[in-house]
Design a protein around this motif. Structure first.
Motif, PDB file in Angstrom:
ATOM      1  N   LEU A 128       0.908  -1.062  -0.110  1.00 44.95           N
ATOM      2  CA  LEU A 128      -0.273   0.311  -0.032  1.00 44.95           C
ATOM      3  C   LEU A 128       0.811   1.262  -0.071  1.00 44.95           C
ATOM      4  O   LEU A 128       0.507   2.613   0.134  1.00 44.95           O
ATOM      5  CB  LEU A 128      -0.843  -0.251   1.147  1.00 44.95           C
ATOM      6  N   THR A 183      -6.442  -8.936  -3.848  1.00 43.82           N
ATOM      7  CA  THR A 183      -7.675  -9.231  -4.171  1.00 43.82           C
ATOM      8  C   THR A 183      -7.986 -10.612  -4.319  1.00 43.82           C
ATOM      9  O   THR A 183      -9.081 -11.022  -3.651  1.00 43.82           O
ATOM     10  CB  THR A 183      -7.200  -9.415  -6.288  1.00 43.82           C
ATOM     11  N   THR A 215      -4.094  -3.195  -5.452  1.00 43.84           N
ATOM     12  CA  THR A 215      -5.138  -3.445  -4.056  1.00 43.84           C
ATOM     13  C   THR A 215      -5.219  -5.101  -4.016  1.00 43.84           C
ATOM     14  O   THR A 215      -4.745  -5.855  -4.877  1.00 43.84           O
ATOM     15  CB  THR A 215      -6.768  -2.972  -4.961  1.00 43.84           C
TER      16      THR A 215
END
Length: 264
Positions: A199, A246, A244
């Motif tokens: 992130l 998943t 992101t």
């Protein structure tokens, strides 16, 4: 052609889609793999996989028009050694891929004998069960040098604008001798670090992954980093893109926490 995302997927264990009990245990993984095509801007021209189960002295490129099967597992039922995943290869794209790798100053060669290993055919059987998308692989390089594999990803990046989906296929925790309850703490520690790093801003993310061995429980999670190295390639090919999650699950293999990521 729209730019394709890249992925790092935790691919499960052995030929799990063909084993009902294992398949039930990977129901969430199956759901997320099956959902991947809905996340693409369009159907890929080809899928390029970098699997934790194929490594060579350089960055070999699978170039067969009809890749055979590689049953690189032991102790499974007889029928799992007769599995076929008959996706066509991509010899023209393989040459293009080798040219990009060579232009980046990295060693490579075409390999027209190598077949699909289970790090490819198991997830692909869920992603594209009709086996109707050309599929090929680039090997890891012996030694798993993070910088070299990031460089490989950067070399492959132009393929994203040519309709090629780049997927690193491994596992965010892979210590076969420490599966089960003993994996719970180290896999959680490493996975927590990995999720935090993914992130971060791209430059900081790259630096953290280049120095992944300093992460909590790093060498317990990956005694050898064959199943981690594919993430370096996926990141290198999408180095400026946000990531992101998943797929994230706790308790697979009796205690393992595992995650998959998309970039772009």
């Amino acid at each position: 052609m729209t730019r394709m995302p890249t992925y790092f997927i935790s691919h499960g264990g052995g030929p799990w889609p063909w084993l009902p009990e294992m398949r039930r245990g990977f129901a969430e993984l199956e759901r997320t793999l099956a959902a991947m095509p809905s996340e693409f801007p369009e159907k890929p021209k080809a899928v390029l996989m970098i699997s934790g189960h194929w490594e060579t002295a350089d960055f070999a490129v699978m170039s067969s028009n009809a890749p055979p099967m590689v049953y690189d597992y032991t102790g499974f039922p007889a029928h799992t050694y007769e599995i076929t995943y008959p996706a066509p290869g991509a010899p023209t794209l393989a040459q293009r891929t080798a040219d990009l790798i060579k232009a980046a100053g990295l060693p490579t060669h075409l390999d027209d004998q190598q077949g699909f290993d289970h790090g490819v055919f198991a997830p692909m059987a869920v992603i594209y069960p009709e086996a109707d998308v050309p599929t090929y692989q680039v090997s890891l390089q012996h030694g798993y040098d993070p910088a070299a594999h990031f460089a490989l990803g950067r070399a492959l990046a132009p393929l994203r604008d040519e309709g090629v989906l780049i997927v690193g296929s491994g596992l965010s925790y892979h210590n076969l001798r420490n599966f089960g309850p003993g994996a719970r703490v180290p896999s959680t520690e490493f996975d927590t670090w990995l999720n935090d790093v993914m992130l971060r801003d791209p430059e900081e993310r790259t630096q953290a992954l280049l120095n992944w061995e300093t992460a909590p429980s790093a060498r317990i999670a990956h005694k050898e980093e064959d199943h981690l190295a594919p993430i370096f390639v996926a990141l290198g090919a999408a180095e400026a893109d946000a990531s992101t999650v998943t797929y994230h699950e706790e308790g697979i293999f009796g205690g393992v926490t595992a995650t998959s990521f998309r970039l772009g």
